[in-house]
Write an enzyme that holds these catalytic residues in place. Structure first.
Site, PDB file in Angstrom:
ATOM      1  N   HIS A  72       0.850  -1.193   0.000  1.00  0.00           N
ATOM      2  CA  HIS A  72       0.000   0.000   0.000  1.00  0.00           C
ATOM      3  C   HIS A  72       0.888   1.247   0.000  1.00  0.00           C
ATOM      4  O   HIS A  72       1.186   1.795   1.069  1.00  0.00           O
ATOM      5  CB  HIS A  72      -0.915   0.000   1.228  1.00  0.00           C
ATOM      6  CG  HIS A  72      -1.874  -1.142   1.264  1.00  0.00           C
ATOM      7  ND1 HIS A  72      -1.501  -2.419   1.605  1.00  0.00           N
ATOM      8  CD2 HIS A  72      -3.210  -1.195   0.977  1.00  0.00           C
ATOM      9  CE1 HIS A  72      -2.550  -3.214   1.555  1.00  0.00           C
ATOM     10  NE2 HIS A  72      -3.599  -2.504   1.170  1.00  0.00           N
ATOM     11  N   GLY A  87     -11.271   3.967   6.241  1.00  0.00           N
ATOM     12  CA  GLY A  87     -11.662   2.609   6.585  1.00  0.00           C
ATOM     13  C   GLY A  87     -11.855   2.425   8.075  1.00  0.00           C
ATOM     14  O   GLY A  87     -12.775   1.719   8.522  1.00  0.00           O
ATOM     15  N   ASN A  89      -8.450  11.074   2.707  1.00  0.00           N
ATOM     16  CA  ASN A  89      -7.977  11.177   1.319  1.00  0.00           C
ATOM     17  C   ASN A  89      -9.024  10.756   0.295  1.00  0.00           C
ATOM     18  O   ASN A  89      -8.777  10.795  -0.908  1.00  0.00           O
ATOM     19  CB  ASN A  89      -6.675  10.382   1.137  1.00  0.00           C
ATOM     20  CG  ASN A  89      -6.836   8.899   1.390  1.00  0.00           C
ATOM     21  OD1 ASN A  89      -7.833   8.283   1.007  1.00  0.00           O
ATOM     22  ND2 ASN A  89      -5.838   8.297   2.029  1.00  0.00           N
ATOM     23  N   HIS A 136      -3.813   2.901  -3.949  1.00  0.00           N
ATOM     24  CA  HIS A 136      -4.086   2.548  -2.553  1.00  0.00           C
ATOM     25  C   HIS A 136      -3.436   1.229  -2.170  1.00  0.00           C
ATOM     26  O   HIS A 136      -2.751   1.137  -1.150  1.00  0.00           O
ATOM     27  CB  HIS A 136      -5.602   2.462  -2.313  1.00  0.00           C
ATOM     28  CG  HIS A 136      -5.969   1.885  -0.982  1.00  0.00           C
ATOM     29  ND1 HIS A 136      -6.040   2.644   0.157  1.00  0.00           N
ATOM     30  CD2 HIS A 136      -6.287   0.615  -0.604  1.00  0.00           C
ATOM     31  CE1 HIS A 136      -6.379   1.870   1.182  1.00  0.00           C
ATOM     32  NE2 HIS A 136      -6.535   0.627   0.742  1.00  0.00           N
ATOM     33  N   ARG A 155     -20.736 -17.614  38.017  1.00  0.00           N
ATOM     34  CA  ARG A 155     -20.629 -16.160  37.823  1.00  0.00           C
ATOM     35  C   ARG A 155     -20.568 -15.447  39.170  1.00  0.00           C
ATOM     36  O   ARG A 155     -19.847 -14.479  39.342  1.00  0.00           O
ATOM     37  CB  ARG A 155     -21.785 -15.632  36.982  1.00  0.00           C
ATOM     38  CG  ARG A 155     -23.158 -15.800  37.627  1.00  0.00           C
ATOM     39  CD  ARG A 155     -24.228 -14.989  36.929  1.00  0.00           C
ATOM     40  NE  ARG A 155     -25.551 -15.250  37.495  1.00  0.00           N
ATOM     41  CZ  ARG A 155     -26.615 -14.490  37.300  1.00  0.00           C
ATOM     42  NH1 ARG A 155     -26.516 -13.411  36.534  1.00  0.00           N
ATOM     43  NH2 ARG A 155     -27.781 -14.798  37.843  1.00  0.00           N
ATOM     44  N   GLU A 188     -19.697  -4.202  22.979  1.00  0.00           N
ATOM     45  CA  GLU A 188     -18.831  -5.358  23.195  1.00  0.00           C
ATOM     46  C   GLU A 188     -17.563  -5.312  22.344  1.00  0.00           C
ATOM     47  O   GLU A 188     -16.466  -5.606  22.827  1.00  0.00           O
ATOM     48  CB  GLU A 188     -19.589  -6.665  22.921  1.00  0.00           C
ATOM     49  CG  GLU A 188     -20.720  -6.949  23.872  1.00  0.00           C
ATOM     50  CD  GLU A 188     -22.055  -6.360  23.427  1.00  0.00           C
ATOM     51  OE1 GLU A 188     -23.081  -6.667  24.055  1.00  0.00           O
ATOM     52  OE2 GLU A 188     -22.058  -5.587  22.426  1.00  0.00           O
ATOM     53  N   HIS A 194     -30.001 -15.862  23.080  1.00  0.00           N
ATOM     54  CA  HIS A 194     -29.038 -15.598  24.146  1.00  0.00           C
ATOM     55  C   HIS A 194     -28.327 -16.863  24.626  1.00  0.00           C
ATOM     56  O   HIS A 194     -27.478 -16.779  25.515  1.00  0.00           O
ATOM     57  CB  HIS A 194     -29.747 -14.931  25.333  1.00  0.00           C
ATOM     58  CG  HIS A 194     -30.030 -13.479  25.120  1.00  0.00           C
ATOM     59  ND1 HIS A 194     -30.716 -13.012  24.022  1.00  0.00           N
ATOM     60  CD2 HIS A 194     -29.708 -12.382  25.857  1.00  0.00           C
ATOM     61  CE1 HIS A 194     -30.814 -11.695  24.103  1.00  0.00           C
ATOM     62  NE2 HIS A 194     -30.204 -11.293  25.193  1.00  0.00           N
TER      63      HIS A 194
END
Length: 698
Positions: free
Chosen positions: A32, A165, A194, A276, A370, A433, A495
């Site tokens: 690139h 990007g 650009n 590019h 948990r 997340e 879930h």
């Protein structure tokens, strides 16, 4: 603001950077070049006059950090590392993208000196930069909270270059919104606008006002447009003023839109998608060098006077470090206890006796893993100040909040339930997340603190790109992923993770740990924190599980799989392998089988990766090859368990999505029961020829 010193040698050095970018890609045959050419003035300005860094001491604690989020333009970084004296040579630039080179296609942390993070997947570096800025603030709070702004050895800046990007990727929204909310005044992003990506003009997919977007996030924004006169004028002075204004803005993160023309000044390919991501071709390289006034016949030509001038940054950097050292030594003398803690945390050394603080749960009690994890965090809070983290808006469900610890938040945003301050400990990522994953990586990269982040296991899908990069970089990040199976019940199949455990186990370098009970959870945390070279995922239950005898031994748990219940005669006819909540099914099935005279061993295997790391002798001790009748039971797909049960073994698994119902109903309806494990054990015995049946008469 510091005055800009920009000589003819600096201008020549920038042109040399452009030529090196062209030559390196031309030699490699791929790469690139375009962005590295147009960003040459900006990158050179950062490394030569703006950033505080010392090429002779790349790990200097007081350095500014530079993140190239636009990792595809790796030459933007490599060439500056070469010119600045970080140890890269011209031969390294010539070896771009080649086997065992120090200049891979995208920058890799730990591979090339001076590369602060592995980038390439767009948006990730931006998230890393946000994490670094957060970590810098947290570390200042740990070690020097009372110093005036700018007067601490822990005050430094995070600089990031991002592309279209990067800002198009959704993760950029997550991390940028949080950075604005956190008022990260130690972060500056230079957005290389650009207007070109692989599909040429970005107008085909991008039309939003990016500057207004960042204004809405609460960032300090500026625009430097090198096209504004109608001609292309690289106004380095204007960019320098913007960078210094960004450094001076300490109450908000800064966003500078730099309007460039990609591939400048290539006469035929500038401002096109062709420049590019591909080589210019010999003719275009020669034509561009002619425009620059360089010798068209020479490749990788760096005049001695240009290199000597650029290497002057080494002496400036050493001088800056010498001045910083005075401040640092004064701090150490005034704060010996904090200095000792800093020394320990910086090398990720755990304090003596730290594991004695871990909780021990009563055998025979019933605790969700948990909840046990939450108790572990509460117990470790006083002894491990380096451990900090939070959740993606699921703190109560994930049990990730250390009791009594303040939130990491500007004081104006603290709430009744979560009081805090800018130096707090509890992180609130919001429902972000993916951004959480990238930020955790940045925190781990910054220095020595140990971050963790929680959400439901099913939403690890949203985090996967960042998790993969954590594994690639060998970062000690801990994921607290709860609600790990259909055992979460009524929320239903959206879930309930089914394929996730084995999908995550497929990531090289990620330890996936699914503890069988509360004590195994505490032991798992101990083992995870004793590792400094890899990320770990804790897969934890919503439902209560019985606490067994023999699960608290971290030495056994560290082996990944161990004998939890031995066959009554010491010679098992069948081995049952369980993980997490399904260890309970294996234990119950053993009782039934033993009552029928079938000698049965139960193996708890909380971590396949740790078990794989053991030597053959140990693995044979746990899973002897002579015992061919085996059953693995896990509330997820069976992928991967065949390795452990063999051709004659059985897997009790879930090969479809879940449903909405109380969890006990789901386990019964889907055949995840002790009786089903017993039947599978007998089926496996039959396959081995051990089931001879009974004589029934004539």
């Amino acid at each position: 603001m510091p005055a800009l010193e920009w000589s003819d040698l600096d201008r020549r050095a920038v042109d040399v950077v452009r030529a090196l970018a062209m030559d390196a890609v031309e030699k490699a045959g791929s790469g690139h070049p375009g962005t590295a050419m147009s960003l040459a003035p900006a990158a050179y300005l950062l490394f030569q006059q703006v950033m505080r860094h010392d090429p002779s001491d790349p790990s200097w604690v007081g350095r500014d950090r530079f993140v190239l989020s636009a990792g595809h333009t790796s030459l933007t970084l490599y060439i500056q590392l070469y010119l600045s004296g970080y140890g890269l040579s011209l031969d390294d630039l010539k070896a771009l993208r080649q086997w065992e080179s120090l200049t891979p296609g995208h920058p890799e942390h730990g591979h090339t000196v001076g590369v602060e993070t592995t980038t390439g997947p767009l948006g990730q570096g931006l998230g890393n930069a946000v994490g670094m800025a957060m970590a810098a603030r947290r570390e200042r709070g740990l070690f020097d909270p009372d110093a005036a702004r700018g007067a601490s050895p822990f005050d430094h800046h995070i600089w990031c270059i991002a592309s279209e990007g990067d800002i198009e990727e959704g993760v950029s929204h997550e991390v940028s919104a949080l950075a604005g909310h956190q008022r990260l005044g130690n972060l500056t992003v230079v957005f290389d606008s650009n207007h070109i990506s692989i599909e040429d003009d970005t107008q085909i997919a991008l039309s939003e006002d990016v500057v207004k977007r960042y204004e809405a996030y609460g960032w300090h924004t500026q625009t430097v447009d090198w096209t504004q006169t109608g001609d292309y004028v690289e106004d380095v002075e204007a960019l320098h003023q913007a960078l210094e204004a960004a450094r001076a803005e300490t109450g908000r993160p800064s966003f500078i839109r730099l309007r460039t023309i990609i591939g400048w000044p290539a006469p035929n390919k500038k401002n096109t998608g062709k420049i590019h991501g591909s080589a210019l071709g010999a003719d275009e390289v020669a034509a561009t060098k002619k425009v620059l006034g360089l010798d068209e016949a020479k490749s990788f030509d760096v005049p001695a006077e240009v290199l000597e001038h650029a290497r002057g940054v080494v002496e400036r950097g050493r001088a800056a470090r010498t001045e910083w050292d005075k401040l640092y030594q004064s701090w150490r003398e005034a704060n010996p206890e904090r200095a000792a803690e800093f020394d320990r945390i910086s090398v990720r050394q755990l304090p003596a006796g730290w594991s004695e603080a871990l909780p021990v749960f009563e055998v025979g009690s019933s605790v969700a893993t948990r909840k046990a994890s939450g108790e572990v965090l509460n117990s470790l809070a006083p002894v491990l100040p380096e451990l900090w983290g939070g959740s993606a808006d699921l703190a109560e469900s994930n049990n990730t909040t250390m009791k009594g610890e303040p939130s990491f938040i500007p004081e104006e945003f603290q709430t009744r339930d979560f009081p805090g301050n800018p130096y707090g400990r509890t992180l609130h990522f919001g429902i972000r997340e993916h951004g959480m994953g990238a930020i955790l990586n940045g925190i781990a990269l910054h220095n020595g603190t140990r971050p963790y982040g929680g959400t439901f296991l099913v939403f690890s899908d949203y985090m996967r790109p960042a998790v993969r990069l954590a594994a690639l970089m060998k970062l000690p990040v801990t994921y607290v992923w709860t609600h790990d199976s259909i055992g979460l019940g009524e929320d239903g199949p959206t879930h309930q993770p089914v394929e996730h455990l084995w999908a995550l186990r497929a990531i090289p370098g990620l330890d996936v740990v699914r503890p069988a009970d509360a004590n195994e959870t505490a032991a798992a945390w101990q083992v995870v924190l004793e590792h400094n070279d890899r990320p770990a995922a804790l897969a934890l239950t919503r439902q209560n599980l019985p606490v067994y005898e023999g699960t608290r031994d971290a030495t056994k748990v560290a082996r990944g799989g161990y004998i939890l219940r031995e066959a009554s005669n010491g010679q098992p006819a069948v081995v049952l392998i369980g993980t997490g909540s399904e260890v309970e099914l294996a234990v119950e099935a053993r009782e039934i089988l033993e009552a029928e005279g079938i000698a049965t061993r139960v193996v708890s295997m909380p971590c396949v990766e740790w078990f794989h790391a053991q030597d053959t002798a140990y693995r044979q001790t746990v899973l002897p090859s002579s015992v061919r009748a085996r059953v693995a039971v896990e509330a997820g797909i069976s992928l991967g368990w065949r390795e452990f049960v063999g051709d004659e073994g059985e897997v009790v698994s879930l090969e479809h999505f879940g449903a909405s119902a109380p969890y006990k109903t789901l386990y019964e309806q889907f055949g995840l029961t002790a009786e089903r494990v017993v039947a599978a054990a007998k089926a496996s015995l039959a396959k081995t020829g051990a089931d001879k049946g009974e004589t029934t008469g004539n």
